[in-house]
Design a protein around this motif. Structure first.
Motif, short mmCIF file in Angstrom:
data_model
loop_
_atom_site.label_atom_id
_atom_site.label_comp_id
_atom_site.label_asym_id
_atom_site.label_seq_id
_atom_site.Cartn_x
_atom_site.Cartn_y
_atom_site.Cartn_z
N UNK A 34 1.17 -1.12 0.00
CA UNK A 34 -0.24 -0.62 0.21
C UNK A 34 0.76 1.33 -0.03
N UNK A 35 2.35 1.08 0.48
CA UNK A 35 3.35 2.79 0.65
C UNK A 35 3.76 2.83 -0.89
N UNK A 36 2.83 1.36 -2.40
CA UNK A 36 3.89 2.28 -3.10
C UNK A 36 5.11 0.96 -3.82
N UNK A 37 5.63 0.78 -2.56
CA UNK A 37 6.71 -0.39 -2.69
C UNK A 37 6.53 -1.75 -3.34
N UNK A 65 6.56 1.49 6.54
CA UNK A 65 5.16 1.97 6.45
C UNK A 65 4.20 0.59 6.82
N UNK A 66 3.97 1.89 8.59
CA UNK A 66 2.26 0.42 8.50
C UNK A 66 1.69 0.55 7.63
N UNK A 67 1.83 -0.96 7.69
CA UNK A 67 0.95 -1.64 6.65
C UNK A 67 -0.70 -1.82 7.18
N UNK A 75 -1.04 -7.74 -7.26
CA UNK A 75 0.55 -7.90 -8.39
C UNK A 75 0.70 -6.58 -9.42
N UNK A 76 1.50 -6.55 -9.36
CA UNK A 76 1.56 -5.00 -10.10
C UNK A 76 1.96 -5.93 -11.83
N UNK A 77 1.33 -5.91 -12.44
CA UNK A 77 0.96 -6.43 -14.34
C UNK A 77 1.75 -5.32 -14.67
N UNK A 78 2.10 -4.14 -14.31
CA UNK A 78 2.26 -3.63 -15.20
C UNK A 78 3.57 -3.59 -15.25
N UNK A 79 4.20 -3.71 -13.96
CA UNK A 79 6.06 -3.55 -13.85
C UNK A 79 6.44 -5.41 -14.11
#
Length: 395
Positions: A34-37, A65-67, A75-79
């Motif tokens: 959720x933090x983007x990493x 960052x607390x999750x 899943x990061x399809x673009x990456x």
């Protein structure tokens, strides 16, 4: 690989961007928090499992960052698509490079009879490629010492050494047009009648020009180095002077502030001392007046009782004693003079005028310091590299 680097702006840097921060390898089934990493799914699951065993709250390994208690690994399809495209292009580039290396042909020696050895040099005068053994024989002959040797398969390099019009070696130099030419160009070509010299003579002349330019640049370098040293000394001197002036002015202002504060304390202390003295005098007088008032009240009360005395003899006796006591006492009213100190507008204006006069004198003194700065500025201007160079006659 070169093609892959061109398409992706440098494969090394792109590979770093497409690497998992945990395993440092290319992303495998990348997921995002959720933090983007983003991380490999297996890597982040292991990291979060370790946090769970230590009963610590779930946090991002990168930014802490607390999750939250409930995790959602998206899943990061673009990456994932970018990683697949990178791998495909890199593999293709490696294959292309391998094919190009495989297609590189060996150039045989033109003088080997039985078994041709690979050539190491090509002689443009002899128009032949030579292996190492025949190259040694070629260079051993005095008549071939000036022959032009180039790398085998030089291609365009060899062609550049030949005249485009006559396909002969460029052995001469036209001083009128500043071009390399062949012998036929100087005899029957468009350079006929021009000032023609050999390449060796042209090379010697240009070496002379090169030597002059090197000498000139060395003079410029020396002059610039001297100028930079002067500028550095000026800079150091300026910093030292400013530091000294600043320290001196700070000391002056500190002394001024100290004297003003001391003067303020003394004046206020004197005013407070006068106030205490006058208050003590007033208190003393108040006590005396209060004592006299109390005695007068007592006499009034005794007189009131005398009126009710029925015995005339006792009345006269008591009245006489009361009159004697009153005659011996002092019921007079005394006061004390209070010194009233006020700052009227005239005095305030006078103080302000004195302050303005003082500040004006101070500004005048400080301007004397400012007048010394333009002299330093002129000194720095004379140290300008271009001015210094011109003054020394360096062309």
């Amino acid at each position: 690989m070169a093609k892959a680097k061109e398409e992706f702006g440098g494969a090394g840097s792109l590979e770093d961007e497409l690497s998992c921060p945990i395993c440092l390898g290319l992303y495998r089934n990348p997921v995002s928090l959720s933090c983007g990493h983003s991380f490999c799914k297996q890597c982040i699951q292991k990291a979060l499992g370790t946090q769970q065993q230590s009963k610590a709250p779930y946090t991002c390994p990168m930014c802490k960052f607390h999750l939250g208690p409930i995790l959602e690994l998206q899943k990061n399809f673009q990456l994932c698509s970018i990683v697949e495209a990178f791998l495909a292009t890199t593999s293709k580039g490696q294959q292309d490079q391998g094919s190009a290396e495989g297609k590189k042909e060996m150039v045989p020696c033109d003088f080997c009879l039985d078994w041709s050895q690979p050539a190491v040099k090509t002689c443009l005068i002899c128009d032949a490629s030579l292996c190492q053994a025949h190259l040694n024989k070629h260079n051993a002959k005095a008549s071939q010492q000036d022959h032009v040797l180039v790398e085998v398969g030089a291609g365009s390099t060899a062609e550049e050494r030949r005249c485009l019009e006559h396909s002969r070696l460029l052995e001469c130099y036209c001083q009128d047009d500043g071009q390399y030419i062949c012998v036929l160009c100087s005899v029957a070509g468009r350079h006929k009648g021009h000032s023609i010299i050999t390449l060796k003579e042209a090379h010697d002349k240009q070496l002379g020009e090169l030597s002059d330019m090197v000498t000139q640049l060395q003079e410029h370098k020396s002059t610039l180095a001297t100028t930079l040293e002067e500028l550095q000394r000026s800079e150091d001197q300026l910093k030292t002077n400013m530091k000294t002036v600043t320290s001196q002015l700070q000391n002056v202002f500190d002394k001024m502030k100290t004297e003003i504060i001391q003067k303020e304390k003394k004046i206020l202390s004197d005013i407070q001392s006068d106030e205490k003295k006058q208050l003590a005098d007033i208190t003393k007088v108040k006590k005396e007046m209060e004592q006299r008032r109390d005695e007068a009240v007592q006499h009034l009360q005794s007189f009131q009782k005398m009126r009710e005395q029925p015995d005339i003899f006792l009345f006269f006796k008591q009245f006489k004693l009361a009159k004697d006591r009153i005659a011996s006492q002092n019921f007079g009213v005394s006061g004390t003079d209070v010194a009233v100190v006020q700052l009227d507008h005239t005095r305030i204006n006078c103080y302000q005028h004195l302050m303005q006069d003082f500040m004006g004198r101070l500004d005048s003194l400080l301007q004397d310091v400012h007048r010394e700065w333009p002299a330093l500025t002129r000194q720095l201007r004379t140290a300008d590299p271009e001015r210094t160079t011109a003054s020394r006659g360096v062309q």
